[in-house]
Design a protein around this motif. Structure first.
Motif, PDB file in Angstrom:
ATOM      1  N   GLU A   1       5.646   4.105  11.968  1.00 50.28           N
ATOM      2  CA  GLU A   1       6.243   2.744  11.637  1.00 50.28           C
ATOM      3  C   GLU A   1       7.205   3.014  10.623  1.00 50.28           C
ATOM      4  O   GLU A   1       8.313   2.399  10.593  1.00 50.28           O
ATOM      5  CB  GLU A   1       4.980   1.819  11.051  1.00 50.28           C
ATOM      6  CG  GLU A   1       5.499   0.181  11.031  1.00 50.28           C
ATOM      7  CD  GLU A   1       5.959  -0.092   9.790  1.00 50.28           C
ATOM      8  OE1 GLU A   1       6.544  -1.061   9.487  1.00 50.28           O
ATOM      9  OE2 GLU A   1       5.870   0.976   8.842  1.00 50.28           O
ATOM     10  N   GLU A   2       6.800   3.731   9.521  1.00 49.53           N
ATOM     11  CA  GLU A   2       7.716   3.914   8.412  1.00 49.53           C
ATOM     12  C   GLU A   2       9.030   4.559   8.733  1.00 49.53           C
ATOM     13  O   GLU A   2       9.961   4.191   7.916  1.00 49.53           O
ATOM     14  CB  GLU A   2       7.094   4.687   7.185  1.00 49.53           C
ATOM     15  CG  GLU A   2       5.702   4.129   6.774  1.00 49.53           C
ATOM     16  CD  GLU A   2       5.926   2.787   5.779  1.00 49.53           C
ATOM     17  OE1 GLU A   2       6.984   2.340   6.029  1.00 49.53           O
ATOM     18  OE2 GLU A   2       4.958   2.264   5.611  1.00 49.53           O
TER      19      GLU A   2
ATOM     20  N   ASP B   1      -0.241   0.440   2.003  1.00 48.30           N
ATOM     21  CA  ASP B   1       0.779   0.641   3.038  1.00 48.30           C
ATOM     22  C   ASP B   1       0.423   2.084   3.867  1.00 48.30           C
ATOM     23  O   ASP B   1       0.942   2.848   3.392  1.00 48.30           O
ATOM     24  CB  ASP B   1       2.020   0.385   2.529  1.00 48.30           C
ATOM     25  CG  ASP B   1       3.049   0.236   3.738  1.00 48.30           C
ATOM     26  OD1 ASP B   1       2.796   0.021   5.024  1.00 48.30           O
ATOM     27  OD2 ASP B   1       4.188   0.471   3.448  1.00 48.30           O
ATOM     28  N   ASN B   2      -0.415   1.680   4.902  1.00 49.65           N
ATOM     29  CA  ASN B   2      -1.095   0.410   5.458  1.00 49.65           C
ATOM     30  C   ASN B   2      -2.596   0.750   5.682  1.00 49.65           C
ATOM     31  O   ASN B   2      -3.061   0.549   6.890  1.00 49.65           O
ATOM     32  CB  ASN B   2      -0.493  -0.153   6.673  1.00 49.65           C
ATOM     33  CG  ASN B   2      -1.069  -1.158   7.253  1.00 49.65           C
ATOM     34  OD1 ASN B   2      -1.444  -2.063   6.673  1.00 49.65           O
ATOM     35  ND2 ASN B   2      -1.212  -1.218   8.707  1.00 49.65           N
TER      36      ASN B   2
ATOM     37  N   ASP C   1      -0.396  -5.455   8.898  1.00 49.85           N
ATOM     38  CA  ASP C   1       0.554  -4.525   7.951  1.00 49.85           C
ATOM     39  C   ASP C   1       0.208  -5.211   6.463  1.00 49.85           C
ATOM     40  O   ASP C   1       0.964  -5.988   6.246  1.00 49.85           O
ATOM     41  CB  ASP C   1       1.775  -4.453   8.406  1.00 49.85           C
ATOM     42  CG  ASP C   1       2.720  -3.383   7.972  1.00 49.85           C
ATOM     43  OD1 ASP C   1       2.055  -2.647   6.975  1.00 49.85           O
ATOM     44  OD2 ASP C   1       3.995  -3.132   7.888  1.00 49.85           O
TER      45      ASP C   1
ATOM     46  N   HIS D   1      -0.141  -0.195  11.458  1.00 49.74           N
ATOM     47  CA  HIS D   1       0.314   1.245  11.595  1.00 49.74           C
ATOM     48  C   HIS D   1      -0.639   2.195  10.643  1.00 49.74           C
ATOM     49  O   HIS D   1      -1.058   1.750   9.501  1.00 49.74           O
ATOM     50  CB  HIS D   1       1.694   1.282  11.148  1.00 49.74           C
ATOM     51  CG  HIS D   1       2.034   1.066   9.781  1.00 49.74           C
ATOM     52  ND1 HIS D   1       2.040   1.934   8.766  1.00 49.74           N
ATOM     53  CD2 HIS D   1       2.485   0.153   9.113  1.00 49.74           C
ATOM     54  CE1 HIS D   1       2.553   1.514   7.692  1.00 49.74           C
ATOM     55  NE2 HIS D   1       2.816   0.233   7.863  1.00 49.74           N
TER      56      HIS D   1
END
Ligand SMILES: [Zn+2]
Length: 486
Positions: A316-317, A282-283, A346, A270
């Motif tokens: 994604e988050e 991240d990330n 990730d 991501h």
């Protein structure tokens, strides 16, 4: 007949000993090793993007810039087929926040805090604070009625001195408990030291929660706990946020397979991040490694038997929005059947082994790893078999597609403390570790796509269900609304 049988048997034994691999990969891996060691752009491009763009929050102006950055970068590496895969989804972003705390409700002072995602669009609450310890169910059961109409204070993680065996819960689950027991708001104390503030979702379902949820620093929080032992404390939480439909774009590029162009191995990570810092770990490290794996294989003009598809996911988050959209579109157009494997990166740093959701991958992965080891003895070639949730492999795994990636990587505790926090910045990135991620993962991705046979196949719906139940994943998937069986 006998002769054929012997040949067949010998052929089979030969295949097993190689884990269905090819001896000529040794030379290819050597090329990959030299190219990445000399010319990897992963670290440099992540640094450049961090400086030029900042955070990469999905649906924001910055998020759009990040999508374009990845697109342009892949184009510059010679991918003529780069494309955006747009999707719309409900998303959340922070607005304003004011937290006041004090001994008297008419004399409170500003307190450093950040809003947790999926807090209400607008909220203004004022109440006495109640210390709920770790904020797990046992804390509420031993203090019946105490949280009602109060603002709950709870620790993220497990407080030092807690009864042995105390299990922590995810911040969203702690928030759900505060809601269940009638709290007006929740203040979560970060477990990481140094005044670090953490964000992330406070919602178990990805939908808005009815009460405001904020995070405060560990030292401030422990001091507040101390004060509460002596006298009452009051808090006022005032916030505004935005929630609504956003558009974002996954970025996709591919290298066509020589023998089975219709079959593909997806290599993804991501690209999006939270907004408190620049999401370097991240990330950034995973997504920019994926872009550099693509660069490496393109530059060397390697063409595996199957198509390699590189995907930078957004969203994604906020709940795997981009990978869910990818899988939904693939189901709709039938291309889901083409996906033979998905490798996900990730927060992967310096993996010393490989992982897979299917044990049947072990022989092939171990063979690939043994070839990696011949080039770099520091690669330990462990094989980790496991089934987990909460990253972009999940929507693929739920369709029965084998998933995997690196394992046994390493991130310092001081780096892990900045997870989802305001200190997840580029200075945390370990250049050598990131280069190793690209080296080993390029070898795995190439070989997997080039294997004469992928030893594991897509599971049936019934097999997926059985696997999830066996791994205790039914409950969390039900809570998040991702359980599609009865
Ligand atoms: Zn992540």
């Amino acid at each position: 007949m006998k002769n054929t049988f012997t040949t067949l048997f010998l052929g089979l034994a030969f295949h097993i000993s190689l884990g269905q691999g090819k001896p000529e990969w040794a030379a290819t891996f050597d090329q990959i090793n030299k190219e990445v060691t000399k010319n990897s752009k992963a670290y440099q491009t992540l640094g450049d993007a961090s400086k030029k763009i900042g955070h990469r929050l999905t649906g924001s102006e910055n998020g759009k810039k990040a999508e374009q950055y990845a697109f342009d970068l892949l184009k510059s590496y010679g991918f003529d087929d780069v494309r955006f895969q747009p999707f719309t989804a409900e998303s959340w972003s922070r607005g304003t926040l004011e937290v006041l705390i004090g001994e008297e409700n008419n004399n409170m002072l500003p307190f450093k805090a950040v809003t947790l995602a999926h807090s209400p669009v607008s909220s203004q609450v004022e109440a006495e604070i109640v210390d709920m310890g770790n904020g797990v169910e046992a804390d509420y059961l031993s203090n019946p009625g105490k949280a009602k109409d109060m603002i709950v204070l709870a620790f993220l993680g497990v407080l030092p001195g807690s009864p042995e065996g105390t299990k922590s819960l995810h911040r969203s689950e702690k928030t759900a408990l505060a809601i269940k027991y009638g709290a007006k708001g929740i203040i979560l104390i970060n477990a990481a030291p140094g005044g670090i503030l953490l964000t992330g979702t406070a919602s178990v379902t990805g939908k808005l929660i009815p009460i405001p949820a904020v995070c405060i620093g560990r030292e401030d929080g422990l001091e507040l706990k101390q004060a509460l032992e002596e006298h009452p404390e009051f808090a006022s939480i005032k916030m505004t946020n935005t929630s609504g439909m956003i558009t974002a774009r996954n970025v996709i590029a591919s290298i066509k397979g020589s023998k089975y162009p219709e079959e593909k191995v997806v290599v993804g990570g991501h690209l999006d991040s939270w907004d408190l810092a620049t999401g370097a770990i991240d990330n950034g490290i995973g997504s920019f490694a994926v872009i550099d794996i693509a660069r490496t294989i393109k530059k060397l003009k390697l063409q595996p038997e199957r198509t390699l598809e590189f995907v930078l996911f957004m969203g994604e988050e906020e709940g795997l929005l981009g990978s869910k959209a990818y899988v939904e579109q693939a189901i709709a157009d039938g291309s889901i059947d083409q996906v033979k494997y998905m490798l996900n990166y990730d927060m992967t740093n310096d993996p010393k082994g490989f992982s897979s959701s299917m044990e049947g991958s072990k022989a092939l992965f171990s063979y690939i790893g043994s070839q990696v080891q011949k080039i770099d003895a520091s690669f330990k070639n462990g094989f980790r078999f496991g089934v987990g949730l909460h990253s972009d492999h999940q929507p693929f795994m739920l369709q029965g597609i084998p998933t995997g990636g690196g394992s046994d990587g390493h991130l310092e505790q001081s780096v892990l403390n900045c997870y989802h926090a305001d200190c997840d910045t580029f200075d945390l990135v370990d250049k050598a570790g990131m280069t190793n991620t690209v080296r080993y993962s390029s070898m795995l991705a190439f070989a997997l796509a080039d294997a004469p046979e992928i030893p594991v196949r897509r599971q049936t719906d019934a097999e997926v269900k059985e696997m999830l139940i066996r791994n205790n994943l039914e409950e969390p998937l039900r809570i998040s609304g991702d359980w599609r069986w009865k």
